[in-house]
Design an enzyme around this catalytic site. Structure first.
Site, PDB file in Angstrom:
ATOM      1  N   HIS A   1      51.354  45.150  43.835  1.00  0.00           N
ATOM      2  CA  HIS A   1      51.517  44.299  44.850  1.00  0.00           C
ATOM      3  C   HIS A   1      52.216  44.998  46.183  1.00  0.00           C
ATOM      4  O   HIS A   1      51.957  44.497  47.261  1.00  0.00           O
ATOM      5  CB  HIS A   1      52.351  43.087  44.659  1.00  0.00           C
ATOM      6  CG  HIS A   1      51.638  42.013  43.680  1.00  0.00           C
ATOM      7  ND1 HIS A   1      51.629  42.385  42.293  1.00  0.00           N
ATOM      8  CD2 HIS A   1      50.798  41.025  43.783  1.00  0.00           C
ATOM      9  CE1 HIS A   1      50.974  41.421  41.683  1.00  0.00           C
ATOM     10  NE2 HIS A   1      50.461  40.728  42.586  1.00  0.00           N
TER      11      HIS A   1
ATOM     12  N   ASP B   1      40.761  43.245  42.478  1.00  0.00           N
ATOM     13  CA  ASP B   1      41.987  42.251  42.610  1.00  0.00           C
ATOM     14  C   ASP B   1      42.426  42.155  43.811  1.00  0.00           C
ATOM     15  O   ASP B   1      41.440  42.688  44.920  1.00  0.00           O
ATOM     16  CB  ASP B   1      43.277  43.395  42.106  1.00  0.00           C
ATOM     17  CG  ASP B   1      44.485  42.436  41.702  1.00  0.00           C
ATOM     18  OD1 ASP B   1      44.639  41.180  41.822  1.00  0.00           O
ATOM     19  OD2 ASP B   1      45.385  42.903  41.014  1.00  0.00           O
TER      20      ASP B   1
END
Length: 482
Positions: free
Chosen positions: A192, A262
């Protein structure tokens, strides 16, 4: 399909807040695959709980936008609902424990039932795809991202439990997604924020991280997510989600379904490949569905531009669009239609099943395996928001007084090792390795029903049958009461 329609078919965007009408318009105009619902899109009632009627209406509005585009297959309405720390849709839906519970319980039938139970409550709300389960093999305390989202540190257990959970989801009418190929549980950086590097060679990856994806392929599971992880043994410096050798590796395992990236707005990708570049690179590399580009308009335009220039082969876009359309056509033919008897489950109907999962998972690392662990009364410390209140309520239900007696130290997600008389890890069990408490328990959850399972063990009213699904310091995997 026109090039514009194909470019839209491979994009699954997000949107901000409650702007559902503008999202519906964008879906229709750009011919998008559908939409993912994030936490800030979820309508809530005055008490802060999910407004299930409004949620279903919002999703129906998005599905209508896809239908209005003239497609003969349904749109994708997706969500991240793993259980534990990753659950976008909260109460009144059932709260499930961390997925590591399934590895600790070691019961594939129970795992399959839980997958069906979790997914069944999503169906009446209009969801048809869930980015779960996480089939990463965790490396233990050096894994900063996945932790208790992983079912096990044992590749075979992560594989079998992941397949069982996925099969349960499919039986309920929700498409599962195994993730994050080539394996996020054995890297030490959070994607992230920045790009993790997987230093292992192909032999190690095949024997460890890829086992669950190979099992998913063998079971015919429909979707696999690629992570933003660089694998120097395949292509140095490039996230797997944007790397042709990584997609080739996934396909070499026998996977024939839809490969989804993702989220493309994550730090590991967006910093390096801005303004639609990530979408084109991922698609060219072998992705079929591009999740959450930072700007879906830019991504759509960039795909068309790359197609026109020849840098994106027309056959690659055709293949990706065909796979997504085929997936949703198959889904429409096989999933029970919402509203038909047995299709979907009422919000909260999985509570008893969630309770069984936690009761089957609670693990004793150190301390007695029989009899009461406390003498009818306890004190409590630690925990995160609401944990002590939940513990006290569960203790009362189990007939335990609170305020005197042995000290129970609750260790929350990301918590530090704790002392006291009894240390209880509520998420990943790693902090227990440095705990000074003589009795150590792993709970893998902080739902009301998880605390009920804990209180029952403390009071001597139930055994702790779980086994550690990953080593914790001196306690090897498999530690637990016989």
């Amino acid at each position: 399909m026109t090039p514009e329609e194909k470019a839209g078919q491979v994009l699954l965007p997000f949107f901000k807040g409650n702007h559902v009408d503008s999202q519906a318009a964008v879906i229709q105009r750009l011919h998008l695959a559908g939409s993912i619902i994030m936490g800030d899109n979820v309508p809530r009632d005055p008490q802060g709980k999910v407004d299930v009627t409004a949620m279903a209406a919002l999703n129906q509005r998005l599905l209508q936008a896809v239908a209005a585009d003239g497609r003969r297959w349904p749109g994708i309405i997706a969500v991240d609902q793993e259980g534990g720390m990753v659950a976008r849709i909260g109460a009144p839906l059932t709260e499930w424990p961390a997925p590591m519970s399934y590895g600790a319980a070691g019961n594939e039938t129970l795992t399959r039932e839980a997958g069906r139970g979790l997914a069944g409550e999503l169906v009446p709300l209009g969801f048809n795809l869930d980015f779960a389960p996480d089939t990463d093999v965790t490396a233990g305390p050096q894994d900063p991202t996945i932790g208790a989202r992983s079912m096990s540190a044992d590749p075979a257990a992560a594989a079998s439990q992941g397949v069982a959970f996925s099969q349960g989801m499919l039986a309920a009418g929700v498409l599962p997604t195994v993730k994050h190929f080539p394996g996020h549980g054995s890297v030490t950086t959070d994607s992230h924020l920045s790009l993790p590097v997987q230093p292992a060679g192909i032999d190690v990856l095949q024997a460890r991280d890829w086992k669950p994806f190979q099992a998913a392929a063998a079971a015919g599971l429909p979707i696999a997510m690629t992570g933003h992880i660089a694998v120097p043994a395949l292509e140095p410096g490039v996230p797997a989600s944007l790397s042709a050798p990584n997609y080739a590796a996934l396909r070499s395992l026998g996977f024939k379904g839809v490969a989804v990236t993702d989220a493309l707005n994550m730090g590991a990708v967006e910093k390096q490949y801005p303004a639609g570049e990530a979408a084109v690179k991922a698609l060219t590399a072998g992705a079929d569905l591009l999740l959450m580009p930072e700007d879906v308009e830019q991504a759509h335009a960039a795909i068309l531009q790359a197609l026109a220039s020849g840098s994106l082969p027309a056959a690659r876009l055709d293949e990706a669009a065909r796979r997504v359309a085929t997936l949703m056509t198959w889904y429409a033919r096989t999933a029970p239609a919402p509203g038909t008897p047995g299709a979907g489950a009422p919000a909260g109907s999985g509570a008893a099943l969630s309770s069984r999962v936690s009761a089957s998972a609670v693990t004793v690392l150190a301390g007695p395996c029989t009899g009461a662990l406390v003498p009818g009364a306890v004190r409590v410390a630690g925990g995160g928001p609401g944990d002590r209140e939940r513990f006290e309520a569960a203790a009362a239900r189990a007939g335990l007084a609170v305020g005197s007696g042995p000290l129970v130290s609750l260790i929350p997600y990301g918590g530090k090792p704790a002392g006291g008389d009894i240390a209880v890890a509520l998420d990943a069990p790693w902090p227990l390795q440095d705990s000074t408490a003589p009795v150590k328990l792993a709970l893998y959850g902080r739902s009301d029903t998880a605390f009920d399972a804990l209180a029952a063990v403390l009071a001597g009213k139930a055994p702790a049958p779980g086994k550690l699904p990953a080593a914790v310091g001196p306690y090897p995997a498999g530690t637990g009461c016989a």
